[in-house]
Design a protein around this motif. Structure first.
Motif, PDB file in Angstrom:
ATOM      1  N   MET A 110       2.646 -14.500   8.368  1.00  0.00           N
ATOM      2  CA  MET A 110       1.913 -15.432   9.221  1.00  0.00           C
ATOM      3  C   MET A 110       2.024 -16.863   8.713  1.00  0.00           C
ATOM      4  O   MET A 110       2.072 -17.811   9.508  1.00  0.00           O
ATOM      5  CB  MET A 110       0.445 -15.014   9.316  1.00  0.00           C
ATOM      6  CG  MET A 110       0.168 -13.981  10.379  1.00  0.00           C
ATOM      7  SD  MET A 110       0.617 -14.531  12.060  1.00  0.00           S
ATOM      8  CE  MET A 110      -0.588 -15.837  12.356  1.00  0.00           C
ATOM      9  N   LEU A 111       2.078 -17.044   7.398  1.00  0.00           N
ATOM     10  CA  LEU A 111       2.269 -18.384   6.844  1.00  0.00           C
ATOM     11  C   LEU A 111       3.604 -18.946   7.331  1.00  0.00           C
ATOM     12  O   LEU A 111       3.679 -20.096   7.779  1.00  0.00           O
ATOM     13  CB  LEU A 111       2.231 -18.334   5.315  1.00  0.00           C
ATOM     14  CG  LEU A 111       2.586 -19.642   4.585  1.00  0.00           C
ATOM     15  CD1 LEU A 111       1.647 -20.776   4.985  1.00  0.00           C
ATOM     16  CD2 LEU A 111       2.561 -19.434   3.067  1.00  0.00           C
ATOM     17  N   HIS A 136      -2.824 -27.922   3.219  1.00  0.00           N
ATOM     18  CA  HIS A 136      -2.589 -27.422   1.863  1.00  0.00           C
ATOM     19  C   HIS A 136      -1.209 -27.882   1.413  1.00  0.00           C
ATOM     20  O   HIS A 136      -0.262 -27.915   2.196  1.00  0.00           O
ATOM     21  CB  HIS A 136      -2.670 -25.895   1.866  1.00  0.00           C
ATOM     22  CG  HIS A 136      -2.739 -25.290   0.501  1.00  0.00           C
ATOM     23  ND1 HIS A 136      -1.666 -25.283  -0.371  1.00  0.00           N
ATOM     24  CD2 HIS A 136      -3.758 -24.649  -0.156  1.00  0.00           C
ATOM     25  CE1 HIS A 136      -2.015 -24.656  -1.493  1.00  0.00           C
ATOM     26  NE2 HIS A 136      -3.278 -24.282  -1.385  1.00  0.00           N
ATOM     27  N   GLU A 137      -1.073 -28.238   0.137  1.00  0.00           N
ATOM     28  CA  GLU A 137       0.195 -28.816  -0.312  1.00  0.00           C
ATOM     29  C   GLU A 137       1.368 -27.835  -0.220  1.00  0.00           C
ATOM     30  O   GLU A 137       2.518 -28.258  -0.030  1.00  0.00           O
ATOM     31  CB  GLU A 137       0.068 -29.356  -1.739  1.00  0.00           C
ATOM     32  CG  GLU A 137      -0.286 -28.337  -2.795  1.00  0.00           C
ATOM     33  CD  GLU A 137      -0.406 -29.004  -4.165  1.00  0.00           C
ATOM     34  OE1 GLU A 137       0.214 -30.063  -4.388  1.00  0.00           O
ATOM     35  OE2 GLU A 137      -1.130 -28.455  -5.020  1.00  0.00           O
ATOM     36  N   ILE A 138       1.089 -26.539  -0.306  1.00  0.00           N
ATOM     37  CA  ILE A 138       2.173 -25.570  -0.124  1.00  0.00           C
ATOM     38  C   ILE A 138       2.624 -25.562   1.335  1.00  0.00           C
ATOM     39  O   ILE A 138       3.825 -25.589   1.630  1.00  0.00           O
ATOM     40  CB  ILE A 138       1.724 -24.159  -0.554  1.00  0.00           C
ATOM     41  CG1 ILE A 138       1.514 -24.113  -2.068  1.00  0.00           C
ATOM     42  CG2 ILE A 138       2.767 -23.111  -0.141  1.00  0.00           C
ATOM     43  CD1 ILE A 138       0.998 -22.779  -2.574  1.00  0.00           C
ATOM     44  N   PHE A 139       1.673 -25.530   2.245  1.00  0.00           N
ATOM     45  CA  PHE A 139       2.005 -25.554   3.683  1.00  0.00           C
ATOM     46  C   PHE A 139       2.792 -26.819   4.012  1.00  0.00           C
ATOM     47  O   PHE A 139       3.842 -26.743   4.686  1.00  0.00           O
ATOM     48  CB  PHE A 139       0.720 -25.504   4.504  1.00  0.00           C
ATOM     49  CG  PHE A 139       0.938 -25.244   5.970  1.00  0.00           C
ATOM     50  CD1 PHE A 139       0.643 -24.001   6.517  1.00  0.00           C
ATOM     51  CD2 PHE A 139       1.435 -26.227   6.824  1.00  0.00           C
ATOM     52  CE1 PHE A 139       0.838 -23.743   7.875  1.00  0.00           C
ATOM     53  CE2 PHE A 139       1.632 -25.987   8.179  1.00  0.00           C
ATOM     54  CZ  PHE A 139       1.344 -24.737   8.702  1.00  0.00           C
ATOM     55  N   GLU A 140       2.299 -27.959   3.556  1.00  0.00           N
ATOM     56  CA  GLU A 140       2.971 -29.220   3.871  1.00  0.00           C
ATOM     57  C   GLU A 140       4.344 -29.284   3.224  1.00  0.00           C
ATOM     58  O   GLU A 140       5.292 -29.844   3.787  1.00  0.00           O
ATOM     59  CB  GLU A 140       2.109 -30.400   3.428  1.00  0.00           C
ATOM     60  CG  GLU A 140       0.756 -30.480   4.129  1.00  0.00           C
ATOM     61  CD  GLU A 140       0.879 -30.509   5.647  1.00  0.00           C
ATOM     62  OE1 GLU A 140       1.793 -31.185   6.157  1.00  0.00           O
ATOM     63  OE2 GLU A 140       0.064 -29.849   6.326  1.00  0.00           O
ATOM     64  N   GLY A 141       4.471 -28.703   2.018  1.00  0.00           N
ATOM     65  CA  GLY A 141       5.775 -28.669   1.358  1.00  0.00           C
ATOM     66  C   GLY A 141       6.769 -27.809   2.127  1.00  0.00           C
ATOM     67  O   GLY A 141       7.945 -28.184   2.280  1.00  0.00           O
ATOM     68  N   MET A 142       6.294 -26.674   2.629  1.00  0.00           N
ATOM     69  CA  MET A 142       7.161 -25.806   3.431  1.00  0.00           C
ATOM     70  C   MET A 142       7.563 -26.484   4.733  1.00  0.00           C
ATOM     71  O   MET A 142       8.724 -26.411   5.156  1.00  0.00           O
ATOM     72  CB  MET A 142       6.441 -24.482   3.730  1.00  0.00           C
ATOM     73  CG  MET A 142       6.244 -23.600   2.517  1.00  0.00           C
ATOM     74  SD  MET A 142       5.253 -22.121   2.883  1.00  0.00           S
ATOM     75  CE  MET A 142       6.348 -21.226   4.005  1.00  0.00           C
ATOM     76  N   PRO A 191       9.811 -28.208  -4.591  1.00  0.00           N
ATOM     77  CA  PRO A 191       9.656 -29.218  -5.642  1.00  0.00           C
ATOM     78  C   PRO A 191       9.157 -28.589  -6.939  1.00  0.00           C
ATOM     79  O   PRO A 191       8.372 -27.648  -6.924  1.00  0.00           O
ATOM     80  CB  PRO A 191       8.611 -30.177  -5.045  1.00  0.00           C
ATOM     81  CG  PRO A 191       8.715 -29.982  -3.573  1.00  0.00           C
ATOM     82  CD  PRO A 191       9.045 -28.536  -3.373  1.00  0.00           C
ATOM     83  N   GLN A 192       9.592 -29.120  -8.040  1.00  0.00           N
ATOM     84  CA  GLN A 192       9.239 -28.556  -9.344  1.00  0.00           C
ATOM     85  C   GLN A 192       7.737 -28.562  -9.581  1.00  0.00           C
ATOM     86  O   GLN A 192       7.190 -27.640 -10.194  1.00  0.00           O
ATOM     87  CB  GLN A 192       9.935 -29.348 -10.458  1.00  0.00           C
ATOM     88  CG  GLN A 192       9.850 -28.708 -11.834  1.00  0.00           C
ATOM     89  CD  GLN A 192      10.537 -27.368 -11.902  1.00  0.00           C
ATOM     90  OE1 GLN A 192      11.645 -27.211 -11.385  1.00  0.00           O
ATOM     91  NE2 GLN A 192       9.890 -26.385 -12.527  1.00  0.00           N
ATOM     92  N   LYS A 193       7.039 -29.567  -9.048  1.00  0.00           N
ATOM     93  CA  LYS A 193       5.587 -29.634  -9.272  1.00  0.00           C
ATOM     94  C   LYS A 193       4.883 -28.443  -8.623  1.00  0.00           C
ATOM     95  O   LYS A 193       3.916 -27.903  -9.182  1.00  0.00           O
ATOM     96  CB  LYS A 193       5.002 -30.950  -8.761  1.00  0.00           C
ATOM     97  CG  LYS A 193       5.099 -31.160  -7.251  1.00  0.00           C
ATOM     98  CD  LYS A 193       4.400 -32.449  -6.838  1.00  0.00           C
ATOM     99  CE  LYS A 193       4.411 -32.605  -5.314  1.00  0.00           C
ATOM    100  NZ  LYS A 193       3.685 -33.819  -4.888  1.00  0.00           N
ATOM    101  N   LEU A 194       5.345 -28.029  -7.452  1.00  0.00           N
ATOM    102  CA  LEU A 194       4.761 -26.850  -6.813  1.00  0.00           C
ATOM    103  C   LEU A 194       5.156 -25.579  -7.556  1.00  0.00           C
ATOM    104  O   LEU A 194       4.346 -24.665  -7.727  1.00  0.00           O
ATOM    105  CB  LEU A 194       5.216 -26.756  -5.352  1.00  0.00           C
ATOM    106  CG  LEU A 194       4.677 -27.785  -4.375  1.00  0.00           C
ATOM    107  CD1 LEU A 194       5.211 -27.517  -2.971  1.00  0.00           C
ATOM    108  CD2 LEU A 194       3.148 -27.785  -4.355  1.00  0.00           C
ATOM    109  N   ARG A 195       6.388 -25.523  -7.981  1.00  0.00           N
ATOM    110  CA  ARG A 195       6.873 -24.369  -8.736  1.00  0.00           C
ATOM    111  C   ARG A 195       6.026 -24.151  -9.988  1.00  0.00           C
ATOM    112  O   ARG A 195       5.611 -23.026 -10.290  1.00  0.00           O
ATOM    113  CB  ARG A 195       8.336 -24.594  -9.108  1.00  0.00           C
ATOM    114  CG  ARG A 195       9.036 -23.396  -9.737  1.00  0.00           C
ATOM    115  CD  ARG A 195      10.447 -23.819 -10.144  1.00  0.00           C
ATOM    116  NE  ARG A 195      11.209 -24.276  -8.994  1.00  0.00           N
ATOM    117  CZ  ARG A 195      11.993 -23.497  -8.275  1.00  0.00           C
ATOM    118  NH1 ARG A 195      12.107 -22.218  -8.602  1.00  0.00           N
ATOM    119  NH2 ARG A 195      12.650 -23.972  -7.255  1.00  0.00           N
TER     120      ARG A 195
END
Length: 281
Positions: free
Chosen positions: A109-110, A58-64, A23-27
């Protein structure tokens, strides 16, 4: 039919693919910490420390995870191969356990943790009761200590394949992801231990390649000599012992079974791991 155990090598293709579709917001929010390059940063990069802190919630983890759940086969090499194998072999009901082996980096690991969460969820489509084990971080693998990392990977795979085969499972190794030299050795160890097959997605035509494993071993005369050598021995003593066995030190070195250092001869770590587990008879 026998139940299956899958041993999956994990790389960072998930991060690479997610960078293209996040998503652009994460980018925008994480551009300063180089999120678009996380799939390709070296082990010692400062950003690895930041990635280490990204866990469930974390929003990156959940986004992935949302990305993987929405398109599992397209999201990463590991799942593309895994699901293609199950479709090809009509083997969904036979999966019993899944093990994930990640390189010794935070970025890998992520990816492994996200894949783990996906596989243990209903989104995976696997039957209830399938055991998805916590990702295993393979010490020294992929961080510049080639032989140490190789030894760690071989030791883990050797122990798991041997144990699961003795318990009556069929064992398959997913070698699509990770580094190519390690994938080659993973295939070799799978053959030595009589795993049932290795599979991966071919780089060129992007189709599943399944390899039934041919019988493979190190000749008994070499194994006998390696056991007599022990793990460290002066070079002259090694040469004499091998001469008595009708072998050449240079030949064993060329085969990658031995190495010479500081006037001594040493059995290589991956060979030592096989000998210690009595894989080589």
């Amino acid at each position: 039919m026998k139940e299956h155990v899958h041993l999956v090598l994990v790389g960072t293709s998930l991060l690479r693919n997610f960078a293209l579709e996040m998503p652009q917001k994460l980018r925008d929010k994480y551009r300063d910490v180089g999120i678009l390059q996380w799939h390709n940063i070296p082990p010692g990069d400062e950003r690895q420390k930041y990635i280490e802190s990204i866990t469930r919630g974390h929003e990156i983890f959940e986004g992935m995870l949302e990305y993987v759940n929405s398109k599992p086969k397209e999201s990463c090499a590991e799942l593309n191969a895994f699901y293609s194998f199950l479709d090809h072999r009509i083997a969904w009901k036979n999966v019993s356990e899944i093990y994930l082996y990640a390189t010794d980096t935070a970025s890998c690991m992520l990816c492994a943790r996200v894949i783990y969460e996906h596989l243990r969820s209903e989104k995976s489509g696997l039957r209830p009761g399938v055991k998805v084990q916590e990702p295993i971080r393979v010490r020294h693998w992929g961080v510049g200590y080639f032989e140490e990392g190789l030894k760690s990977l071989m030791d883990l795979l050797a122990g798991m394949i041997k144990s699961k085969k003795e318990q009556g499972y069929r064992v398959f190794v997913n070698a699509t992801a990770g580094f190519k030299p390690e994938a080659v050795f993973a295939t070799i160890i799978s053959a030595l231990l009589k795993a049932d097959g290795v599979y991966y997605i071919h780089e060129a035509h992007r189709n599943l390649v399944y390899m039934p494993l041919l019988p493979l071993t190190i000749e008994r005369k070499y194994v006998r000599a390696l056991r007599k050598l022990g793990y460290w021995i002066p070079k002259k003593a090694a040469e004499e012992l091998l001469r008595i066995e009708g072998l050449s030190l240079m030949d064993l070195e060329d085969m990658g079974l031995l190495e010479e250092k500081d006037g001594k001869v040493k059995v290589r770590k991956w060979v030592k791991a096989l000998l210690s587990r009595k894989v080589l008879a």
